[in-house]
Design an enzyme around this catalytic site. Structure first.
Site, short mmCIF file in Angstrom:
data_model
loop_
_atom_site.label_atom_id
_atom_site.label_comp_id
_atom_site.label_asym_id
_atom_site.label_seq_id
_atom_site.Cartn_x
_atom_site.Cartn_y
_atom_site.Cartn_z
N GLU A 49 0.81 -1.22 0.00
CA GLU A 49 0.00 0.00 0.00
C GLU A 49 0.85 1.28 0.00
O GLU A 49 0.39 2.32 -0.47
CB GLU A 49 -0.96 0.01 1.19
CG GLU A 49 -2.09 -1.01 1.08
CD GLU A 49 -1.72 -2.40 1.58
OE1 GLU A 49 -0.53 -2.66 1.85
OE2 GLU A 49 -2.63 -3.24 1.70
N PHE A 85 -11.49 -7.97 13.60
CA PHE A 85 -10.39 -8.37 12.72
C PHE A 85 -10.08 -7.25 11.72
O PHE A 85 -10.99 -6.73 11.07
CB PHE A 85 -10.76 -9.66 11.97
CG PHE A 85 -9.72 -10.08 10.97
CD1 PHE A 85 -8.45 -10.44 11.39
CD2 PHE A 85 -10.00 -10.09 9.61
CE1 PHE A 85 -7.47 -10.81 10.48
CE2 PHE A 85 -9.03 -10.46 8.69
CZ PHE A 85 -7.76 -10.83 9.12
N GLN A 86 -8.83 -6.90 11.59
CA GLN A 86 -8.35 -5.82 10.70
C GLN A 86 -9.02 -4.48 10.99
O GLN A 86 -9.24 -3.68 10.08
CB GLN A 86 -8.48 -6.21 9.23
CG GLN A 86 -7.55 -7.37 8.86
CD GLN A 86 -7.34 -7.56 7.37
OE1 GLN A 86 -8.25 -7.31 6.58
NE2 GLN A 86 -6.16 -8.01 6.98
N LYS A 134 -17.63 -1.17 6.00
CA LYS A 134 -18.01 -2.14 4.97
C LYS A 134 -19.52 -2.14 4.71
O LYS A 134 -19.96 -2.26 3.56
CB LYS A 134 -17.54 -3.54 5.38
CG LYS A 134 -17.71 -4.56 4.27
CD LYS A 134 -17.04 -5.89 4.58
CE LYS A 134 -17.17 -6.84 3.40
NZ LYS A 134 -16.55 -8.14 3.66
N MET A 168 24.12 9.40 2.37
CA MET A 168 23.96 10.67 3.09
C MET A 168 24.21 10.47 4.59
O MET A 168 24.81 11.33 5.25
CB MET A 168 22.58 11.27 2.83
CG MET A 168 22.43 12.69 3.33
SD MET A 168 23.60 13.85 2.61
CE MET A 168 22.67 14.45 1.20
#
Lengths: 578, 95
Positions: free
Chosen positions: A50, A112-113, A162, A484
Site C-alpha cells: 500500500e 479483525f483488521q 463495509k 547521506m
C-alpha cells in the site's frame, strides 16, 4: 438511478474524472472492488504494497496536477498507506485515500483488521471523512476532492465502513454539481493594498532575489513567474520542491538554495535587501539558523496558506491568495509603473552574483572522466542522463545523496518534471512515483534516479511494472552504503559508519530485475557509462534497471554548516569552509 | 507570557473537537483549560451568522474555549493553524 453504496462510490470517482486508482484489496474493501470490476472507465492499478499505492498516486498527482486516488483495505492496508499520506501532506500534494473499515456495528470492538484510520491519519491529512451512510457518499466525495485540490492542496482520507458499501441496499444516486463548505474558504485573490506595497518595495530594492517553491508549481504559476521576471530581470532561486518552476537554463537562474544549494544562491539570499518568496515556506533546510537568516532583507511573502507566512521568518509584506492570481496582479501594476523601474540600479548586484558563481559555482567538468583509472562520480551519471534526454525527462528520485545530485545536475526547465519527496524525505518514493508519472505520460521518458538503499524500500513494485508494462528507467546510483548518513558520519561522527554499510549483503540487482522480467545493466567503469546509459534509454518498451557503481567516498557539496550557521556558512568540499 | 483564552466556533460533528485538541499537541502547544458546549441559544451567536453570512440551527455548531499561555507571535500562529481546520468556522482571542 438507484445504486448500492459500492457502486455509488465508484460512480462518484468516475464523475470526478478519475482515470487511475492505485490500490490493494482486502476484506473490508471487497464490495468496492466488486464495483471496480464491473466498470471500464477507471483503471485499477494493483500495487504490491500500500505504500507503493500512495506514492504512485502521488507521482501521478505531481506530474499532472490532478489528484491521485488510492484504495486500501482496513487495518494493515490503511496503516501501510500512512507513510505515503504523510509524504503527500508535507509536500501539499492533492490525494484522495479511500480506506475500507470494519462494519459500523463492529467499530470499537477490536474486530479483525480494525484500526482507527481517522485517528491515526489525523495529523497528516488536510481533512478526513467517515462514511455514515451510502446516501452521503456523493456529497463526501465531492467535498473531499474540493478540499484536496483547492487552497493549499493536501491528502484527504475517506474511511468507508463495509456495511455502507453493501451491494444489497439501493439508494438514489445523483452526483452534486456544486460544492460549498461554509467553514472552508481559502483565499483566491490578493488584497490590492498588499500588491501595491509589494510593488513599491520591489521598485525600491537594490539587491533583490526571487525565491520560488513548490507552492508556485501547485498554483500552476510558472508562466506568470516567467512573465514577472521579464519585467524585473531579477535573480531567481528555487527550492528543492520548486525546481522547474523557473527555467534552470535561464541566465538569471541561480540554482537551488538551501542545505545543498549553490554558493551563488545561498550568498544571494544572505546578502539580499529584498526577498520575494513565492509559494515557499522558509523551512529549516532553507533558512539554516533563522536568527541569522538574510539579516538585511525585507520579505515579501506570497502564499495561499496563512499559517505558512511569518511562521519562521517574519514577512514585512504578506500577500495572501492563489500565487498565480497574486503574480498576475503584480505584473499588471508593475507594467503600469514601468517607468519607475531602474534596471541600472541592480547592475552591481548582478555583477556580485556573477562573481560568486565564477568563484564557487558547481563545476560540471570536474566529475566527467573518460578513463577507468578513477571511479565513476555520481554527478557524472546525472550529467550524462541530462545530456542524453535533452533535459526533457520526468525525473523521480528517492532520498539521499543521489537526490541532491539529481537536483543539482539535472537542469529542469519545466515544472512538474522533477518529482521527489522534499518535505518528509521518504525513501522508497521514487519507483512507485515513476509508475504514476508513466501512467499519466506514457509517451514521455520517466526516469527514477535512486540509490541501492532507497530502491530496496519499495522494490516490490518492479512486479507492478511488469503487470502493467511500465517501461520506466531506474538508475541505481550504487555506492554500497547509505550515502547521506555516511556523509554525516564522516563529517560529524569521526567517520564511524554506524549501521550505514551493508556491502556484502546487497543483491545482484541485474538478476533481480531480470527475475521480474525486466532488463538489467551493470556499469562499473567510466568508459562504459555514457554508452550504457544510452543503451538503457534506447529500449523504449522495456523497464531497464541500470546499476551504476560510483565512488563510495563522494560527498554532496555545497553543504550548509549546522548548527548555528547562516546561509553564507557552507562547506564547499571536504576541506574548505566559506 | 500571559494566559490567553481562545474562542472557537466549530461544526458540531464527530471528530471535530479532537482535531482542535490534537493540533495543540501536534504543534507543541499546551492546553491549560478547555470548555465545550453545543450552541443552543442562537441569540448570542448572531456575530457568527453576520461574519460568515450563514444561518445557524440549534445544536449545529459548538463553542469551544481553550486557555493557553503563549507569546504574541505564537498566538497568531495558533489562531492561523486552528482556522485552517476545515470544521472551524471562527477562531479569535477572547479579550
Amino acid at each position: 438511478m438507484k445504486l448500492a453504496g459500492n457502486d455509488i462510490l465508484i460512480q462518484s470517482l468516475i464523475e470526478e474524472g478519475v482515470e487511475y486508482i492505485f490500490g490493494y484489496p482486502g476484506g473490508a474493501a471487497l464490495h468496492i472492488y466488486d464495483s471496480i470490476f464491473k466498470q471500464k472507465k477507471m483503471e485499477h492499478i494493483l500495487v504490491r504494497h500500500e505504500q507503493g499505492a500512495t506514492h504512485a498516486a502521488d507521482g501521478y498527482a505531481r506530474a499532472t496536477g490532478k489528484p491521485g486516488v488510492v484504495l486500501v483495505t482496513s487495518g494493515p492496508g490503511a496503516t501501510n498507506a500512512i507513510t505515503g499520506i504523510a509524504t503527500a501532506f508535507m509536500d501539499s500534494i492533492p490525494m484522495i485515500v479511500i480506506s475500507g473499515q470494519v462494519a459500523k456495528h463492529l467499530i470499537g470492538t477490536d474486530a479483525f483488521q480494525e484500526t482507527d484510520m481517522i485517528g491515526i491519519s489525523r495529523p497528516i491529512v488536510k481533512h478526513s471523512f467517515t462514511v455514515d451512510s451510502a446516501e452521503n457518499i456523493p456529497e463526501i466525495v465531492k467535498q473531499a476532492f474540493h478540499i484536496a485540490t483547492s487552497g493549499r492542496p493536501g491528502p484527504v482520507v475517506i474511511d468507508v465502513p463495509k456495511d455502507t458499501t453493501a451491494p444489497d441496499k439501493l439508494f438514489e444516486f445523483k452526483y452534486p454539481n456544486d460544492v460549498d463548505i461554509r467553514s472552508y474558504k481559502p483565499p483566491i485573490d490578493p488584497d490590492p493594498n498588499q500588491i501595491e506595497r509589494a510593488v513599491d518595495a520591489i521598485i525600491e530594492s537594490n539587491k533583490p532575489v526571487i525565491y520560488a517553491g513548490g507552492g508556485a508549481i501547485n498554483s500552476n504559476a510558472s508562466e506568470e513567474l516567467i512573465r514577472l521576471n521579464e519585467i524585473l530581470d531579477f535573480p531567481v532561486t528555487n527550492t528543492l520542491m520548486g525546481l522547474g518552476v523557473y527555467p534552470a537554463t535561464h541566465k538569471r537562474f541561480l540554482g537551488m538554495l538551501g542545505m545543498h544549494g549553490t554558493y551563488q544562491a545561498n550568498m544571494s539570499m544572505h546578502n539580499a535587501d529584498l526577498i520575494i518568496a513565492i509559494g515557499a515556506r522558509f523551512d529549516d533546510r532553507i533558512t539554516n539558523t533563522p536568527k541569522l537568516f538574510a539579516p538585511n532583507a525585507k520579505i515579501i511573502h506570497l502564499d495561499v496558506d496563512y499559517s505558512s507566512v511569518s511562521k519562521i521568518i517574519e514577512a514585512n509584506i504578506a500577500v495572501f491568495g492563489q500565487v498565480k492570481n497574486s503574480l498576475l496582479e503584480m505584473i499588471e501594476l508593475l507594467e503600469a509603473k514601468k517607468e519607475l523601474i531602474d534596471p541600472k540600479k541592480i547592475l552591481p548586484w548582478k555583477e556580485q552574483i556573477s562573481d560568486w558563481k565564477s568563484q564557487h559555482g558547481l563545476n560540471h567538468e570536474m566529475h566527467l572522466c573518460e578513463t577507468d583509472d578513477k571511479p565513476i562520480m555520481p554527478q557524472a551519471v546525472v550529467q550524462h542522463l541530462y545530456n542524453i534526454t535533452n533535459g526533457k525527462a520526468f525525473i523521480t528520485s528517492d532520498v539521499g545523496q543521489h537526490q541532491m545530485f539529481a537536483a543539482q545536475y539535472y537542469h529542469f526547465d519545466e515544472p512538474r518534471k522533477w518529482i521527489n519527496s522534499g518535505g518528509l524525505g521518504t525513501m522508497g518514493f521514487g519507483l512507485p512515483a515513476a509508475m504514476g508519472a508513466k501512467l499519466a505520460y506514457p509517451n514521455d521518458e520517466v526516469i527514477c534516479i535512486t540509490g541501492e538503499g532507497s530502491i530496496q524500500m519499495c522494490i516490490q513494485e518492479l512486479s507492478t511494472c511488469t503487470q502493467y508494462n511500465l517501461p520506466i528507467k531506474i538508475i541505481n546510483i550504487n555506492n554500497e552504503a547509505l550515502g547521506m548518513v555516511k556523509q554525516w558520519q564522516d563529517m560529524n561522527y569521526g567517520g564511524r559508519h554506524s549501521a550505514s554499510t551493508y556491502q556484502s549483503s546487497l543483491p545482484n540487482f541485474v538478476e533481480l530485475a531480470e527475475s521480474y522480467g525486466h532488463v538489467g545493466i551493470k556499469i562499473e567503469k567510466n568508459s562504459e557509462l555514457k554508452s550504457g546509459l544510452e543503451k538503457a534509454l534506447s529500449m523504449k518498451d522495456r523497464l531497464v534497471f541500470v546499476d551504476v557503481y560510483v565512488d563510495p567516498d563522494e560527498h554532496v557539496y555545497p553543504m550548509l554548516v549546522a548548527p548555528n550557521g547562516s546561509l553564507k556558512d557552507m562547506w564547499l568540499d571536504k576541506e574548505t569552509k566559506t | 507570557m500571559i494566559q490567553r483564552k481562545l474562542s472557537i466556533i466549530l461544526e458540531n460533528k464527530p471528530g471535530a473537537l479532537v482535531r482542535v485538541v490534537g493540533l495543540f499537541h501536534q504543534r507543541g502547544y499546551n492546553i491549560e483549560s478547555l470548555h465545550v458546549d453545543p450552541v443552543e441559544d442562537l441569540k448570542e451567536y448572531k456575530f457568527v451568522e453576520d461574519k460568515l453570512n450563514i444561518k445557524l440551527k440549534e445544536g449545529e455548531v459548538s463553542h469551544l474555549i481553550i486557555a493557553t499561555t503563549v507569546n504574541d507571535n505564537l498566538l497568531r500562529q495558533i489562531l492561523r493553524q486552528i482556522n485552517k481546520l476545515i470544521d472551524v468556522l471562527i477562531v479569535e482571542e477572547v479579550k
